[in-house]
Design a protein around this motif. Structure first.
Motif, PDB file in Angstrom:
ATOM      1  N   CYS A 142       3.269  -0.164   5.742  1.00  0.00           N
ATOM      2  CA  CYS A 142       2.258   0.879   5.943  1.00  0.00           C
ATOM      3  C   CYS A 142       1.081   0.317   6.711  1.00  0.00           C
ATOM      4  O   CYS A 142       0.591  -0.772   6.406  1.00  0.00           O
ATOM      5  N   SER A 143       0.591   1.071   7.685  1.00  0.00           N
ATOM      6  CA  SER A 143      -0.629   0.617   8.377  1.00  0.00           C
ATOM      7  C   SER A 143      -1.841   0.866   7.485  1.00  0.00           C
ATOM      8  O   SER A 143      -2.839   0.158   7.572  1.00  0.00           O
ATOM      9  N   ASP A 144      -1.767   1.852   6.598  1.00  0.00           N
ATOM     10  CA  ASP A 144      -2.875   2.153   5.678  1.00  0.00           C
ATOM     11  C   ASP A 144      -2.740   1.239   4.460  1.00  0.00           C
ATOM     12  O   ASP A 144      -1.927   1.477   3.558  1.00  0.00           O
ATOM     13  N   THR A 145      -3.521   0.169   4.447  1.00  0.00           N
ATOM     14  CA  THR A 145      -3.362  -0.859   3.401  1.00  0.00           C
ATOM     15  C   THR A 145      -3.732  -0.330   2.017  1.00  0.00           C
ATOM     16  O   THR A 145      -3.118  -0.707   1.026  1.00  0.00           O
ATOM     17  N   ASP A 146      -4.739   0.545   1.954  1.00  0.00           N
ATOM     18  CA  ASP A 146      -5.133   1.092   0.654  1.00  0.00           C
ATOM     19  C   ASP A 146      -4.016   1.967   0.094  1.00  0.00           C
ATOM     20  O   ASP A 146      -3.679   1.887  -1.096  1.00  0.00           O
ATOM     21  N   PHE A 147      -3.419   2.764   0.954  1.00  0.00           N
ATOM     22  CA  PHE A 147      -2.318   3.642   0.535  1.00  0.00           C
ATOM     23  C   PHE A 147      -1.151   2.808   0.007  1.00  0.00           C
ATOM     24  O   PHE A 147      -0.581   3.081  -1.051  1.00  0.00           O
ATOM     25  N   CYS A 148      -0.803   1.758   0.736  1.00  0.00           N
ATOM     26  CA  CYS A 148       0.343   0.915   0.392  1.00  0.00           C
ATOM     27  C   CYS A 148       0.086   0.175  -0.925  1.00  0.00           C
ATOM     28  O   CYS A 148       0.937   0.137  -1.813  1.00  0.00           O
ATOM     29  N   ALA A 149      -1.107  -0.395  -1.044  1.00  0.00           N
ATOM     30  CA  ALA A 149      -1.439  -1.146  -2.266  1.00  0.00           C
ATOM     31  C   ALA A 149      -1.423  -0.211  -3.470  1.00  0.00           C
ATOM     32  O   ALA A 149      -0.948  -0.586  -4.553  1.00  0.00           O
ATOM     33  N   GLY A 150      -1.909   1.003  -3.285  1.00  0.00           N
ATOM     34  CA  GLY A 150      -1.932   1.982  -4.368  1.00  0.00           C
ATOM     35  C   GLY A 150      -0.515   2.319  -4.838  1.00  0.00           C
ATOM     36  O   GLY A 150      -0.243   2.387  -6.033  1.00  0.00           O
ATOM     37  N   ARG A 151       0.375   2.491  -3.879  1.00  0.00           N
ATOM     38  CA  ARG A 151       1.761   2.807  -4.240  1.00  0.00           C
ATOM     39  C   ARG A 151       2.428   1.625  -4.933  1.00  0.00           C
ATOM     40  O   ARG A 151       3.158   1.800  -5.905  1.00  0.00           O
ATOM     41  N   GLN A 152       2.159   0.436  -4.432  1.00  0.00           N
ATOM     42  CA  GLN A 152       2.766  -0.740  -5.079  1.00  0.00           C
ATOM     43  C   GLN A 152       2.256  -0.893  -6.510  1.00  0.00           C
ATOM     44  O   GLN A 152       3.012  -1.206  -7.419  1.00  0.00           O
ATOM     45  N   ALA A 153       0.953  -0.648  -6.696  1.00  0.00           N
ATOM     46  CA  ALA A 153       0.374  -0.766  -8.034  1.00  0.00           C
ATOM     47  C   ALA A 153       0.984   0.277  -8.970  1.00  0.00           C
ATOM     48  O   ALA A 153       1.081   0.064 -10.185  1.00  0.00           O
ATOM     49  N   ALA A 154       1.420   1.401  -8.396  1.00  0.00           N
ATOM     50  CA  ALA A 154       2.022   2.455  -9.211  1.00  0.00           C
ATOM     51  C   ALA A 154       3.511   2.203  -9.439  1.00  0.00           C
ATOM     52  O   ALA A 154       4.209   3.054  -9.988  1.00  0.00           O
ATOM     53  N   GLY A 155       3.991   1.046  -8.975  1.00  0.00           N
ATOM     54  CA  GLY A 155       5.370   0.679  -9.275  1.00  0.00           C
ATOM     55  C   GLY A 155       6.376   0.973  -8.173  1.00  0.00           C
ATOM     56  O   GLY A 155       7.561   0.716  -8.335  1.00  0.00           O
ATOM     57  N   HIS A 156       5.923   1.503  -7.037  1.00  0.00           N
ATOM     58  CA  HIS A 156       6.866   1.785  -5.952  1.00  0.00           C
ATOM     59  C   HIS A 156       7.279   0.478  -5.275  1.00  0.00           C
ATOM     60  O   HIS A 156       6.486  -0.434  -5.120  1.00  0.00           O
ATOM     61  N   ARG A 157       8.525   0.404  -4.883  1.00  0.00           N
ATOM     62  CA  ARG A 157       9.042  -0.807  -4.263  1.00  0.00           C
ATOM     63  C   ARG A 157       9.750  -0.495  -2.956  1.00  0.00           C
ATOM     64  O   ARG A 157      10.366   0.564  -2.807  1.00  0.00           O
ATOM     65  N   GLY A 158       9.694  -1.454  -2.022  1.00  0.00           N
ATOM     66  CA  GLY A 158      10.386  -1.294  -0.748  1.00  0.00           C
ATOM     67  C   GLY A 158      11.501  -2.312  -0.623  1.00  0.00           C
ATOM     68  O   GLY A 158      11.734  -3.128  -1.527  1.00  0.00           O
TER      69      GLY A 158
END
Lengths: 360, 192, 289
Positions: free
Chosen positions: C265-281
């Motif tokens: 993700c180019s939006d680092t805040d968006f990506c970090a938020g999703r990772q913190a919520a347990g999403h994985r790539g």
């Protein structure tokens, strides 16, 4: 495992610390003083003052030191500082006729009232490296002459008396100021002159040179070039008269350009004008050529499509702070835009190849 | 110059002007919404909001026109002392202040130039009250529709037709402020 | 906290008033470029001086500021601008899109939807959408006045004739409220649909070119296109390799010299938020340590 690049802040701090170290250079070599720069690199100081639009040799010298000798960076420092200064008032127009001249030459007359004064010039020096300067030898004292008494009249004034040169109309109108109002085109001559006197010396030089080589030729003679100090006066409303608040060094160049006539006007010479802070001779001459080239419309000349005749082109590109900022910004991250281009090119290529394969 | 003229300015200009501007920014961005501002205590008949808007936006480079009873010595002195704006006729005004009927006819004010529509005047209207009732507003900044107690309808409709030329309005009542830029379409019954 | 040598938010009050007047006129004429007397800032032209001046004119002491460049909060120029306002305005800063009241951006619109009460300030290099078709300001000003946008349509149509589609992938021109053609700044065209009907106020600052323009909330913004070639907001056909998001704009990262690459993700805040919520790539570690 990939970890997104972090630590921009620490990288910046470290870079700045390294820069400070590099600026100082070998600590075994004596540090350069601001006063040394002001006194011994005076022409660099002058250029920074002219393009920085701020007459303060000490600040300009400091900026040159801080910028490690990068003069455009030094101009930038001065400009950014200048913006924060309160504007207390406007001076009266300076009288260059009353200039205490250090140098005054005319290319159009062999001799003239006030005389030709070569002054401290590089002209006629043989450009041979002087190794004595590396040895810090004492400088022999230069000969002196008594200061000229009274004002030194302008050459164009003599021509004007006979009607041989176009008149320069007197005006008390407040000139526009591109540092306070957005540039509006077409610009009047005062605004053009302000833009050019702040403009990059290299750019103005090249534009002027191009007119000499035929791109908007104006057949210029240096009617007069003078360098010296003029008093700066300001009206104080409470006092009801003007008082002298200081002195600035200026270089002024007036060119006498080939005559032009029309049905209503008999042929007469025309003018180009240059005025620059400090001893900035190359810039002042170049400025007067570019000024003259930009006047084609009011003088009823042809637009030959020459770059120096193109007001918008000259005014929008002469400022080196604007230019260097925009030029160098392309080193900032652009990976978002680049990514969008990458995808586009990949897709277009894929489509093109599919079409090619289908054809085979 | 009277004592009134010397008082009533911002006590902390950078912060107060910043907060007041944000309220005006929201008001202009969302026509019909009503915001409160504070900081100025101007002489009558200027409202707190009108005085605050002037302190925030006008200065020596922004000529002001005073209309009707707003054109009185205390207001003139106050503006001269705190703002330094040249006081001018309607034609040359960047800002105009007055009650609605005193600002009419609107044709006196500059609606901008076709190539520079930003050069239009902004009219600061002194009102007794400002509520979300009356005229129906639609256009940029408005989600579906908004209502605002405009002094009339037809003048604003004529103004909007000129878009992108046209005047922009800031309404003030007490410490309340709302706005109507030229981009807003106005319909429905007037009130007040 | 603030640097006492300078006024709140650096600019002097007169300069701020001049910028504030320009912003309000910009909002009154959505998409029209208002000339303003841009000041020389202590950062270079082309590095966000327009955005910085607009932000400085809008900030209040109560604001929470977020600065992003390419969608990321920690790119060096974003760090530098954020530091500048911490120093000169003493405002709180954040990396969270939701927490911010003022967001200054270069080249992206955040993924998280914006809300009322927020201001998005864009840094703009070349505000004139017609500039690369007609370099002269005097001419482009007249074209806007007369709504003469034929040249732009011809350019876009030539793209289609040559490439089969409109070959503009960023700074994709839009029309605002059916009147002014506007440059949305060099955001990827993926972000264009977020410009219209947005609850937040969008302000655009071009310092070197001395222009400010605006899109009020809930304003119609349409990307230029043709009936037979409708606008498509495209992005790399991948999911984020760190958070698995399939609807965010992605940066491509080269990870070795054998053609290996990943998309994040180019939006680092968006990506970090999703990772913190347990999403994985695809390339996430099995567990967050």
């Amino acid at each position: 495992m990939y970890v997104a690049v972090k630590g921009g802040e620490r990288a910046i701090d470290n870079a700045h610390a390294w820069l400070a170290e590099e600026r100082r250079g070998d600590p075994g070599v004596a540090e350069l003083g601001v006063a040394q720069i002001r006194e011994q690199l005076a022409l660099a100081v002058n250029r920074v003052m002219a393009e920085g639009s701020l007459f303060d040799p000490d600040l300009a010298a400091l900026a040159i030191k801080q910028a490690r000798g990068d003069l455009i960076e030094a101009v930038f420092l001065i400009r950014a500082y200048r913006t924060t200064l309160p504007r207390l008032g406007a001076s009266n127009p300076v009288d260059t006729g009353a200039m205490a001249v250090d140098r005054r030459v005319s290319a159009t007359f062999k001799d003239l009232p006030g005389g030709q004064i070569l002054g401290p010039t590089f002209d006629y020096t043989h450009r041979l490296l002087d190794f004595k300067l590396a040895a810090e030898a004492a400088v022999p004292e230069a000969a002196t002459a008594p200061a000229l008494a009274g004002p030194v009249p302008h050459v164009t004034g003599f021509l004007n008396r006979d009607g041989l040169i176009e008149g320069a109309e007197r005006s008390d109108a407040t000139p526009p100021d591109l540092t306070r109002e957005p540039m509006e085109l077409p610009a009047d001559r005062a605004l053009r002159l302000q833009a050019i006197t702040r403009g990059d010396e290299g750019f103005v030089l090249s534009m002027a040179y191009s007119t000499q080589r035929g791109y908007g030729r104006t057949h210029a003679f240096v009617g007069e070039l003078r360098i010296g100090r003029v008093a700066v006066e300001m009206d104080i409303p409470e006092l009801g008269f003007a008082i002298e608040i200081g002195e600035v060094e200026l270089t002024e160049c007036e060119t006498v350009n080939q005559f032009k006539g029309s049905k209503t006007e008999p042929p007469q010479f025309t003018r180009g004008y240059g005025l620059v802070f400090g001893q900035s001779e190359r810039k002042a001459i170049a400025m007067s050529l570019v000024d003259r080239a930009l006047r084609w419309k009011e003088l009823g000349e042809d637009d030959t499509g020459a770059p120096a005749q193109d007001e918008e082109f000259v005014l929008m590109h002469c400022d080196n702070i604007q230019a260097t900022g925009f030029l160098e910004h392309i080193k900032l991250p652009h990976y978002v835009d680049f990514q969008s281009e990458l995808e586009l090119v990949r897709r277009l290529r894929a489509e093109a190849m599919a079409v090619q394969e289908a054809a085979e | 110059m009277t004592g009134i003229a010397l008082g009533g300015g911002f006590s902390h200009p950078p912060e107060q002007a910043a907060r007041a501007f944000r309220a005006v920014l929201e008001a202009v961005s969302r026509p019909g919404t009503i915001w409160t501002v504070e900081g100025a205590v101007p002489p009558a008949p200027l409202t707190v909001a009108a005085g605050t808007v002037l302190l925030t936006l006008a200065d020596g480079t922004a000529p002001v026109h005073l209309a009707g009873d707003a054109d009185c010595q205390p207001v003139r002195d106050w503006i001269t002392f705190h703002i330094g704006a040249p006081l001018v006729g309607a034609e040359g005004a960047m800002f105009a202040v007055g009650r609605w009927q005193d600002l009419l006819p609107l044709g006196r004010f500059h609606p901008g130039d076709p190539d520079y529509p930003d050069r239009a005047a902004t009219l600061i209207v002194l009102m007794n009250d400002l509520t979300n009732a009356g005229a129906r507003l639609t256009g940029p900044g408005i989600k579906d529709a908004a209502r605002l107690s405009l002094p009339e309808i037809a003048a604003f409709q004529r103004n909007a037709v000129q878009f992108p030329l046209g005047l922009d309005f800031i309404f003030t009542a007490g410490d309340r402020v709302a706005a109507l830029p030229r981009s807003t379409k106005v319909e429905g019954a007037a009130c007040m | 906290m603030t640097d006492q040598a300078y006024n709140f938010a650096y600019l002097d009050e007169q300069t701020k008033r001049m910028i504030r007047r320009a912003i309000l006129k910009g909002l009154a004429v959505p998409g029209y470029q208002v000339p303003f007397a841009s000041r020389e800032m202590p950062m270079p032209y082309g590095w966000g001086t327009g955005g910085v001046q607009v932000t400085a004119a809008c900030l209040t002491p109560e604001d929470v500021l977020k600065v992003i460049d390419q969608g990321a909060d920690d790119t060096t120029n974003a760090v530098s601008i954020r530091k500048f306002f911490q120093r000169t305005a003493g405002v709180r800063v954040t990396e969270s899109t939701g927490e911010a009241s003022v967001i200054q951006t270069r080249h992206r619109i955040p993924e998280a939807p914006l809300r009322e009460g927020q201001i998005l300030v864009y840094q703009v290099p070349i505000p004139e959408p017609l500039r690369f078709l007609e370099p002269r300001e005097a001419e482009t000003r007249k074209m806007h006045e007369l709504e003469e946008y034929g040249l732009m349509h011809v350019k876009l149509y030539e793209d289609i004739a040559r490439h089969g589609e409109i070959a503009t992938s960023y700074a994709y021109p839009v029309k605002v409220e059916g009147r002014y053609v506007m440059d949305p700044s060099p955001i990827p065209k993926f972000d264009n649909p977020k410009l219209g009907d947005c609850p937040a106020i969008q302000l655009f600052g071009a310092g070197r070119e001395q222009r400010i323009y605006a899109v009020p909330p809930y304003t119609q913004v349409v990307s230029l296109d043709f009936d037979d070639h409708p606008f498509v907001a495209s992005k790399a056909p991948h999911d984020c390799d760190l958070c698995g998001a399939d609807e965010s704009y992605l940066d491509e990262v080269i990870i070795d010299d054998a053609g290996g690459r990943m998309f994040v993700c180019s939006d680092t805040d968006f990506c970090a938020g999703r990772q913190a919520a347990g999403h994985r790539g695809r390339l996430s570690p099995a567990e967050v340590v």
